[in-house]
Motif scaffolding. Structure first.
Motif, mmCIF file in Angstrom:
data_model
loop_
_atom_site.group_PDB
_atom_site.id
_atom_site.type_symbol
_atom_site.label_atom_id
_atom_site.label_comp_id
_atom_site.label_asym_id
_atom_site.label_seq_id
_atom_site.Cartn_x
_atom_site.Cartn_y
_atom_site.Cartn_z
ATOM 1 N N GLU A 129 0.840 -1.204 0.000
ATOM 2 C CA GLU A 129 0.000 0.000 0.000
ATOM 3 C C GLU A 129 0.877 1.256 0.000
ATOM 4 N N MET A 130 1.936 1.254 0.822
ATOM 5 C CA MET A 130 2.838 2.396 0.891
ATOM 6 C C MET A 130 3.558 2.620 -0.435
ATOM 7 N N LEU A 131 4.068 1.559 -1.031
ATOM 8 C CA LEU A 131 4.815 1.685 -2.281
ATOM 9 C C LEU A 131 3.923 2.185 -3.414
ATOM 10 N N HIS A 132 2.680 1.725 -3.464
ATOM 11 C CA HIS A 132 1.755 2.237 -4.478
ATOM 12 C C HIS A 132 1.483 3.728 -4.249
ATOM 13 N N ARG A 133 1.421 4.143 -2.989
ATOM 14 C CA ARG A 133 1.178 5.545 -2.676
ATOM 15 C C ARG A 133 2.380 6.407 -3.098
ATOM 16 N N LEU A 134 3.602 5.894 -2.897
ATOM 17 C CA LEU A 134 4.810 6.648 -3.211
ATOM 18 C C LEU A 134 5.152 6.645 -4.698
ATOM 19 N N SER A 135 4.668 5.654 -5.422
ATOM 20 C CA SER A 135 4.995 5.502 -6.842
ATOM 21 C C SER A 135 4.665 6.762 -7.639
ATOM 22 N N GLY A 136 5.670 7.283 -8.353
ATOM 23 C CA GLY A 136 5.465 8.441 -9.208
ATOM 24 C C GLY A 136 5.365 9.764 -8.477
ATOM 25 N N THR A 137 5.792 9.804 -7.209
ATOM 26 C CA THR A 137 5.638 11.028 -6.426
ATOM 27 C C THR A 137 6.988 11.579 -5.937
ATOM 28 N N VAL A 138 6.940 12.849 -5.546
ATOM 29 C CA VAL A 138 8.007 13.442 -4.747
ATOM 30 C C VAL A 138 7.557 13.362 -3.295
ATOM 31 N N HIS A 139 8.429 12.866 -2.436
ATOM 32 C CA HIS A 139 8.086 12.763 -1.030
ATOM 33 C C HIS A 139 9.289 13.140 -0.170
ATOM 34 N N ARG A 140 9.077 13.212 1.118
ATOM 35 C CA ARG A 140 10.109 13.663 2.028
ATOM 36 C C ARG A 140 10.351 12.642 3.136
ATOM 37 N N VAL A 141 11.586 12.625 3.633
ATOM 38 C CA VAL A 141 11.951 11.805 4.785
ATOM 39 C C VAL A 141 12.386 12.741 5.913
ATOM 40 N N TYR A 142 11.768 12.576 7.063
ATOM 41 C CA TYR A 142 12.062 13.376 8.257
ATOM 42 C C TYR A 142 12.734 12.498 9.300
ATOM 43 N N SER A 143 13.797 13.004 9.913
ATOM 44 C CA SER A 143 14.393 12.350 11.079
ATOM 45 C C SER A 143 14.466 13.340 12.226
ATOM 46 N N GLY A 144 13.973 12.922 13.379
ATOM 47 C CA GLY A 144 14.180 13.664 14.605
ATOM 48 C C GLY A 144 15.386 13.074 15.305
ATOM 49 N N LEU A 145 16.359 13.912 15.668
ATOM 50 C CA LEU A 145 17.616 13.438 16.240
ATOM 51 C C LEU A 145 17.823 14.098 17.603
ATOM 52 N N ALA A 146 17.942 13.267 18.635
ATOM 53 C CA ALA A 146 18.187 13.748 19.991
ATOM 54 C C ALA A 146 19.594 13.345 20.416
ATOM 55 N N VAL A 147 20.356 14.302 20.928
ATOM 56 C CA VAL A 147 21.683 14.047 21.492
ATOM 57 C C VAL A 147 21.709 14.686 22.870
ATOM 58 N N ALA A 148 22.042 13.892 23.896
ATOM 59 C CA ALA A 148 22.030 14.401 25.272
ATOM 60 C C ALA A 148 23.196 13.828 26.059
ATOM 61 N N ARG A 149 23.646 14.585 27.030
ATOM 62 C CA ARG A 149 24.628 14.049 27.964
ATOM 63 C C ARG A 149 23.928 13.073 28.907
ATOM 64 N N CYS A 150 24.657 12.032 29.302
ATOM 65 C CA CYS A 150 24.093 11.009 30.177
ATOM 66 C C CYS A 150 25.094 10.748 31.296
ATOM 67 N N ASP A 151 24.678 10.993 32.544
ATOM 68 C CA ASP A 151 25.630 10.819 33.641
ATOM 69 C C ASP A 151 25.617 9.378 34.161
ATOM 70 N N ALA A 152 26.386 9.114 35.200
ATOM 71 C CA ALA A 152 26.565 7.745 35.701
ATOM 72 C C ALA A 152 25.286 7.126 36.226
ATOM 73 N N SER A 153 24.298 7.959 36.554
ATOM 74 C CA SER A 153 23.025 7.448 37.053
ATOM 75 C C SER A 153 21.985 7.291 35.944
ATOM 76 N N GLY A 154 22.369 7.625 34.693
ATOM 77 C CA GLY A 154 21.431 7.552 33.584
ATOM 78 C C GLY A 154 20.653 8.825 33.356
ATOM 79 N N GLU A 155 20.889 9.839 34.185
ATOM 80 C CA GLU A 155 20.173 11.112 34.058
ATOM 81 C C GLU A 155 20.612 11.858 32.800
ATOM 82 N N LEU A 156 19.642 12.374 32.043
ATOM 83 C CA LEU A 156 19.933 13.138 30.831
ATOM 84 C C LEU A 156 20.016 14.624 31.139
ATOM 85 N N SER A 157 20.902 15.307 30.433
ATOM 86 C CA SER A 157 20.999 16.758 30.536
ATOM 87 C C SER A 157 21.456 17.308 29.200
ATOM 88 N N GLU A 158 21.338 18.612 29.028
ATOM 89 C CA GLU A 158 21.754 19.276 27.787
ATOM 90 C C GLU A 158 21.170 18.572 26.561
#
Length: 203
Positions: free
Chosen positions: A102-131
């Motif tokens: 179904e997806m490939l038939h929908r994309l066939s013959g079209t211009v489409h976009r790919v989105y990536s959300g990218l998260a980068v964070a510091r991680c301390d010895a307890s697993g806590e995220l910051s920045e």
């Protein structure tokens, strides 16, 4: 190559390969992901991928805090989510071969976009995220108009499995063309953006 230890919040072989090819050493801690939507439109693609990437980062952070995984000092946690968008409709990973078709038939013959959300964070010895730094990469592609036999052949190959929009640019099928943006983003991890985000943490 990063000067700080990395933890990749993903079980994706494509993301792992891209990181290795760039010369990075990293640990893999997959998030506990529930069922992913294959076709959905409750929100825009940019909002969706940023939300899911952040959820993955937070999930792995909780695993690290409660588990036995040794967390390297000063490490960075990387989480990413990728979807395709065609005509305003968001295409995630297909749930079945029929869904992929179904997806490939929908994309066939079209211009489409790919989105990536990218998260980068510091991680301390307890697993806590910051920045926590969250950014988005967008690539634009065009797919040739496909015959049913081409779609059937690709579906039979099984290469559609686990890929947003049911298609892998890295499969070099010959009928998917990058118009603008990052090739690695289409594969599943925007390496150029990641390099800039890591460098900003190392300053």
């Amino acid at each position: 190559m990063s000067a700080v230890p990395l933890i990749l919040a993903s079980s994706s072989p494509q993301r792992q390969r891209l990181l290795r090819e760039a010369g990075h050493d990293f640990q893999i801690v997959p998030p506990n992901e529930g069922a992913e939507c294959g076709i959905c439109s409750q929100c825009g693609p940019a909002e969706l991928v940023t939300d899911l990437a952040l959820r993955k980062a937070e999930d792995v952070s909780q695993q690290l805090a409660s588990g036995d995984t040794k967390i390297p000092a000063g490490c960075l946690l990387i989480a990413c989510d990728t979807v395709a968008e065609c005509g305003g409709l968001i295409l995630g990973k297909p749930a079945s071969e029929d869904h992929a078709g179904e997806m490939l038939h929908r994309l066939s013959g079209t211009v489409h976009r790919v989105y990536s959300g990218l998260a980068v964070a510091r991680c301390d010895a307890s697993g806590e995220l910051s920045e926590v730094d969250m950014q988005i990469a967008i690539s634009e592609l065009e797919m040739d108009t496909l015959a049913d036999t081409q779609i059937d052949h690709y579906l039979a190959s099984g290469l559609w499995e686990g890929k947003a929009g049911a298609i892998g640019y890295q499969d070099r099928v010959g009928w998917l063309h990058l118009i603008e943006g990052s090739e690695s983003n289409v594969v599943g991890l925007p390496m150029e953006l990641l390099a800039r985000m890591i460098a900003s943490k190392e300053k």
